[in-house]
Scaffold this active site. Structure first.
Site, PDB file in Angstrom:
ATOM      1  N   ASP A  81       8.117   3.737  10.711  1.00 44.03           N
ATOM      2  CA  ASP A  81       7.336   3.572   9.286  1.00 44.03           C
ATOM      3  C   ASP A  81       7.446   4.872   8.886  1.00 44.03           C
ATOM      4  O   ASP A  81       6.718   5.961   8.998  1.00 44.03           O
ATOM      5  CB  ASP A  81       5.878   3.025   9.604  1.00 44.03           C
ATOM      6  CG  ASP A  81       5.735   1.521   9.981  1.00 44.03           C
ATOM      7  OD1 ASP A  81       6.603   1.317  10.920  1.00 44.03           O
ATOM      8  OD2 ASP A  81       4.850   0.895   9.598  1.00 44.03           O
ATOM      9  N   LYS A  87       5.493  -5.516   4.678  1.00 43.50           N
ATOM     10  CA  LYS A  87       4.371  -5.164   5.602  1.00 43.50           C
ATOM     11  C   LYS A  87       3.271  -4.824   4.471  1.00 43.50           C
ATOM     12  O   LYS A  87       3.498  -3.912   3.641  1.00 43.50           O
ATOM     13  CB  LYS A  87       4.556  -4.212   6.424  1.00 43.50           C
ATOM     14  CG  LYS A  87       3.523  -3.687   7.405  1.00 43.50           C
ATOM     15  CD  LYS A  87       3.825  -2.444   8.314  1.00 43.50           C
ATOM     16  CE  LYS A  87       2.540  -2.076   9.029  1.00 43.50           C
ATOM     17  NZ  LYS A  87       3.041  -0.997  10.017  1.00 43.50           N
ATOM     18  N   LYS A  93       7.007  -1.570   2.882  1.00 40.55           N
ATOM     19  CA  LYS A  93       5.651  -1.598   3.105  1.00 40.55           C
ATOM     20  C   LYS A  93       4.694  -1.009   2.118  1.00 40.55           C
ATOM     21  O   LYS A  93       5.156  -0.066   1.595  1.00 40.55           O
ATOM     22  CB  LYS A  93       5.255  -0.873   4.554  1.00 40.55           C
ATOM     23  CG  LYS A  93       3.929  -0.591   5.128  1.00 40.55           C
ATOM     24  CD  LYS A  93       3.929   0.372   6.422  1.00 40.55           C
ATOM     25  CE  LYS A  93       2.230   1.045   6.582  1.00 40.55           C
ATOM     26  NZ  LYS A  93       2.718   1.620   7.931  1.00 40.55           N
TER      27      LYS A  93
END
Length: 227
Positions: free
Chosen positions: A93, A186, A157
Protein backbone atom coordinates in the site's frame (compact mmCIF):
# COMPACT_ATOMS: atom_id res chain seq x y z
CA UNK A 1 -15.71 -20.01 16.32
CA UNK A 2 -18.69 -19.30 14.10
CA UNK A 3 -17.60 -17.79 10.81
CA UNK A 4 -19.33 -16.11 7.87
CA UNK A 5 -18.38 -17.38 4.45
CA UNK A 6 -17.01 -14.23 2.80
CA UNK A 7 -17.41 -11.11 4.92
CA UNK A 8 -14.15 -11.53 6.82
CA UNK A 9 -12.15 -11.37 3.59
CA UNK A 10 -13.03 -7.71 3.11
CA UNK A 11 -10.67 -6.78 5.95
CA UNK A 12 -7.06 -5.66 5.96
CA UNK A 13 -6.54 -5.76 9.74
CA UNK A 14 -4.39 -2.72 10.32
CA UNK A 15 -1.88 -1.42 12.86
CA UNK A 16 0.24 1.47 11.60
CA UNK A 17 0.70 3.68 14.65
CA UNK A 18 4.33 4.69 15.22
CA UNK A 19 4.51 3.28 18.74
CA UNK A 20 3.21 -0.19 17.84
CA UNK A 21 5.07 -2.82 19.86
CA UNK A 22 6.04 -6.35 18.90
CA UNK A 23 3.42 -7.68 21.31
CA UNK A 24 0.73 -5.60 19.60
CA UNK A 25 1.80 -6.86 16.17
CA UNK A 26 1.65 -10.43 17.50
CA UNK A 27 -1.91 -9.83 18.71
CA UNK A 28 -2.78 -8.31 15.33
CA UNK A 29 -1.56 -11.47 13.59
CA UNK A 30 -3.32 -13.80 16.02
CA UNK A 31 -6.60 -11.93 15.59
CA UNK A 32 -6.23 -11.93 11.81
CA UNK A 33 -5.60 -15.68 11.81
CA UNK A 34 -8.54 -16.34 14.16
CA UNK A 35 -10.99 -14.38 12.01
CA UNK A 36 -9.35 -15.33 8.70
CA UNK A 37 -9.02 -11.74 7.46
CA UNK A 38 -7.62 -10.98 4.01
CA UNK A 39 -4.42 -9.47 5.40
CA UNK A 40 -2.66 -7.61 8.12
CA UNK A 41 -1.34 -4.18 7.15
CA UNK A 42 1.83 -3.10 8.96
CA UNK A 43 4.82 -0.83 8.70
CA UNK A 44 7.91 -2.18 6.98
CA UNK A 45 9.87 -3.01 10.12
CA UNK A 46 7.19 -5.52 11.14
CA UNK A 47 6.83 -7.36 7.83
CA UNK A 48 9.20 -10.27 8.40
CA UNK A 49 7.81 -10.88 11.90
CA UNK A 50 4.21 -10.84 10.62
CA UNK A 51 5.03 -13.13 7.70
CA UNK A 52 6.57 -15.64 10.11
CA UNK A 53 3.58 -15.56 12.45
CA UNK A 54 1.09 -16.01 9.59
CA UNK A 55 3.00 -18.56 7.51
CA UNK A 56 0.56 -21.40 8.24
CA UNK A 57 -2.57 -19.32 7.50
CA UNK A 58 -4.28 -17.84 4.45
CA UNK A 59 -3.78 -14.30 5.78
CA UNK A 60 -1.53 -12.12 3.63
CA UNK A 61 0.89 -9.46 4.84
CA UNK A 62 0.55 -5.96 3.40
CA UNK A 63 3.23 -3.32 3.93
CA UNK A 64 2.88 0.43 3.60
CA UNK A 65 5.51 2.39 1.66
CA UNK A 66 5.95 6.11 1.16
CA UNK A 67 3.79 6.32 4.27
CA UNK A 68 2.05 8.46 5.38
CA UNK A 69 2.99 11.52 3.31
CA UNK A 70 3.84 10.17 -0.14
CA UNK A 71 6.49 12.86 -0.53
CA UNK A 72 9.56 10.63 -0.66
CA UNK A 73 11.63 10.29 -3.80
CA UNK A 74 10.84 7.53 -6.26
CA UNK A 75 14.15 5.89 -5.44
CA UNK A 76 13.27 5.83 -1.74
CA UNK A 77 9.80 4.39 -2.38
CA UNK A 78 11.30 1.79 -4.69
CA UNK A 79 13.86 0.68 -2.11
CA UNK A 80 11.22 0.51 0.62
CA UNK A 81 8.91 -1.51 -1.62
CA UNK A 82 11.68 -3.89 -2.68
CA UNK A 83 12.71 -4.41 0.94
CA UNK A 84 9.15 -5.18 2.03
CA UNK A 85 8.75 -7.68 -0.82
CA UNK A 86 12.06 -9.35 0.03
CA UNK A 87 10.82 -9.71 3.61
CA UNK A 88 7.73 -11.54 2.40
CA UNK A 89 5.01 -8.93 1.88
CA UNK A 90 2.54 -9.95 -0.78
CA UNK A 91 0.68 -6.63 -0.89
CA UNK A 92 2.04 -3.08 -0.95
CA UNK A 93 0.00 0.00 0.00
CA UNK A 94 1.90 3.06 -1.25
CA UNK A 95 1.00 6.75 -0.98
CA UNK A 96 0.78 8.75 -4.18
CA UNK A 97 2.85 11.95 -4.41
CA UNK A 98 0.06 14.35 -3.50
CA UNK A 99 2.03 17.52 -4.18
CA UNK A 100 3.03 16.32 -7.65
CA UNK A 101 -0.63 15.56 -8.37
CA UNK A 102 -1.64 19.09 -7.40
CA UNK A 103 1.24 20.49 -9.47
CA UNK A 104 -0.02 18.64 -12.52
CA UNK A 105 3.18 16.57 -12.79
CA UNK A 106 1.27 13.57 -14.05
CA UNK A 107 4.16 11.98 -15.96
CA UNK A 108 6.22 11.93 -12.75
CA UNK A 109 3.42 10.19 -10.85
CA UNK A 110 2.74 7.66 -13.58
CA UNK A 111 6.40 6.73 -14.00
CA UNK A 112 6.77 6.29 -10.24
CA UNK A 113 3.70 4.04 -10.08
CA UNK A 114 4.85 2.01 -13.08
CA UNK A 115 8.13 1.31 -11.29
CA UNK A 116 6.32 0.23 -8.12
CA UNK A 117 3.69 -1.86 -9.88
CA UNK A 118 6.39 -3.61 -11.90
CA UNK A 119 8.32 -4.42 -8.72
CA UNK A 120 5.18 -5.83 -7.12
CA UNK A 121 4.06 -7.88 -10.09
CA UNK A 122 7.52 -9.38 -10.61
CA UNK A 123 7.22 -10.65 -7.04
CA UNK A 124 3.62 -11.87 -7.49
CA UNK A 125 2.43 -9.11 -5.19
CA UNK A 126 -0.29 -6.52 -5.65
CA UNK A 127 -0.05 -2.74 -5.47
CA UNK A 128 -2.60 -0.49 -3.78
CA UNK A 129 -2.25 3.25 -4.42
CA UNK A 130 -3.34 5.50 -1.55
CA UNK A 131 -4.81 8.74 -2.90
CA UNK A 132 -5.55 10.61 0.36
CA UNK A 133 -8.94 11.65 -0.99
CA UNK A 134 -9.63 14.06 1.88
CA UNK A 135 -6.91 16.35 0.53
CA UNK A 136 -8.04 16.18 -3.11
CA UNK A 137 -10.70 17.76 -5.27
CA UNK A 138 -13.08 15.58 -7.24
CA UNK A 139 -11.09 16.30 -10.40
CA UNK A 140 -7.84 15.32 -8.66
CA UNK A 141 -9.38 12.06 -7.43
CA UNK A 142 -10.47 11.26 -10.98
CA UNK A 143 -7.01 12.03 -12.34
CA UNK A 144 -5.26 9.98 -9.64
CA UNK A 145 -7.47 6.97 -10.38
CA UNK A 146 -6.68 7.19 -14.09
CA UNK A 147 -2.93 7.46 -13.43
CA UNK A 148 -3.01 4.48 -11.08
CA UNK A 149 -4.97 2.43 -13.61
CA UNK A 150 -2.57 3.30 -16.44
CA UNK A 151 0.40 2.35 -14.26
CA UNK A 152 -0.90 -1.19 -13.76
CA UNK A 153 -1.78 -0.82 -10.08
CA UNK A 154 -4.33 -3.28 -8.71
CA UNK A 155 -6.21 -1.09 -6.22
CA UNK A 156 -6.84 2.55 -5.47
CA UNK A 157 -7.27 3.29 -1.78
CA UNK A 158 -8.94 6.26 -0.14
CA UNK A 159 -6.75 7.30 2.76
CA UNK A 160 -3.85 6.74 5.12
CA UNK A 161 -5.94 7.60 8.16
CA UNK A 162 -3.20 10.03 9.20
CA UNK A 163 -3.84 13.10 7.00
CA UNK A 164 -7.21 14.78 6.72
CA UNK A 165 -10.57 13.00 6.62
CA UNK A 166 -10.66 9.25 6.12
CA UNK A 167 -12.85 7.24 3.78
CA UNK A 168 -16.21 8.58 2.67
CA UNK A 169 -18.98 6.87 0.75
CA UNK A 170 -18.87 9.67 -1.81
CA UNK A 171 -15.15 9.16 -2.48
CA UNK A 172 -15.55 5.40 -2.84
CA UNK A 173 -18.44 5.83 -5.28
CA UNK A 174 -16.44 8.31 -7.34
CA UNK A 175 -13.39 6.02 -7.45
CA UNK A 176 -15.59 3.13 -8.54
CA UNK A 177 -17.22 5.19 -11.29
CA UNK A 178 -13.83 6.17 -12.67
CA UNK A 179 -12.15 2.77 -12.52
CA UNK A 180 -15.13 0.53 -13.24
CA UNK A 181 -14.22 -3.17 -13.25
CA UNK A 182 -10.58 -2.52 -14.17
CA UNK A 183 -9.39 -1.88 -10.59
CA UNK A 184 -10.41 -2.71 -7.06
CA UNK A 185 -11.17 -0.17 -4.34
CA UNK A 186 -9.93 -0.11 -0.76
CA UNK A 187 -11.69 2.13 1.75
CA UNK A 188 -9.58 3.06 4.75
CA UNK A 189 -9.73 5.57 7.57
CA UNK A 190 -12.49 5.94 10.14
CA UNK A 191 -14.32 2.65 9.49
CA UNK A 192 -15.28 1.63 13.00
CA UNK A 193 -18.71 -0.04 12.91
CA UNK A 194 -20.57 -2.68 10.95
CA UNK A 195 -22.76 0.09 9.53
CA UNK A 196 -19.64 1.91 8.29
CA UNK A 197 -18.29 -1.28 6.72
CA UNK A 198 -21.51 -2.11 4.94
CA UNK A 199 -21.84 1.42 3.60
CA UNK A 200 -18.35 1.25 2.07
CA UNK A 201 -18.98 -2.17 0.54
CA UNK A 202 -22.28 -1.00 -0.90
CA UNK A 203 -20.49 2.01 -2.40
CA UNK A 204 -18.05 -0.30 -4.20
CA UNK A 205 -15.21 -1.13 -1.82
CA UNK A 206 -13.51 -4.51 -2.27
CA UNK A 207 -11.32 -4.15 0.83
CA UNK A 208 -11.61 -2.29 4.10
CA UNK A 209 -8.56 -1.06 5.99
CA UNK A 210 -9.55 -1.17 9.66
CA UNK A 211 -8.02 -1.23 13.10
CA UNK A 212 -11.52 -2.04 14.39
CA UNK A 213 -11.84 -5.22 12.31
CA UNK A 214 -12.39 -7.52 15.30
CA UNK A 215 -15.13 -5.33 16.78
CA UNK A 216 -16.86 -5.13 13.39
CA UNK A 217 -16.67 -8.89 12.94
CA UNK A 218 -18.06 -9.51 16.41
CA UNK A 219 -20.94 -7.16 15.62
CA UNK A 220 -21.52 -9.05 12.37
CA UNK A 221 -21.43 -12.48 14.03
CA UNK A 222 -23.85 -11.43 16.76
CA UNK A 223 -26.26 -10.17 14.13
CA UNK A 224 -25.80 -13.05 11.69
CA UNK A 225 -24.80 -16.18 13.63
CA UNK A 226 -23.67 -19.16 11.58
CA UNK A 227 -25.02 -22.49 12.80
Amino acid sequence: MKQPVDFQKFFDHTLLKPDATREEILKLCRDAAQYDFASVCVNGCHVRFAVDKLKDTSVKVAAVTGFPLGAMSTKTKSFETKNALENGASEIDTVINIGALKDGRFDYIQQELIILSTLCHRNRAILKVILETGLLTEKEIRTACILAERSGADFVKTSTGFNGPGATVEAVKLMKRVTGPSMKIKASGGIRTLEDARAMIEAGADRLGCSASVAIMEEYLQESPVS
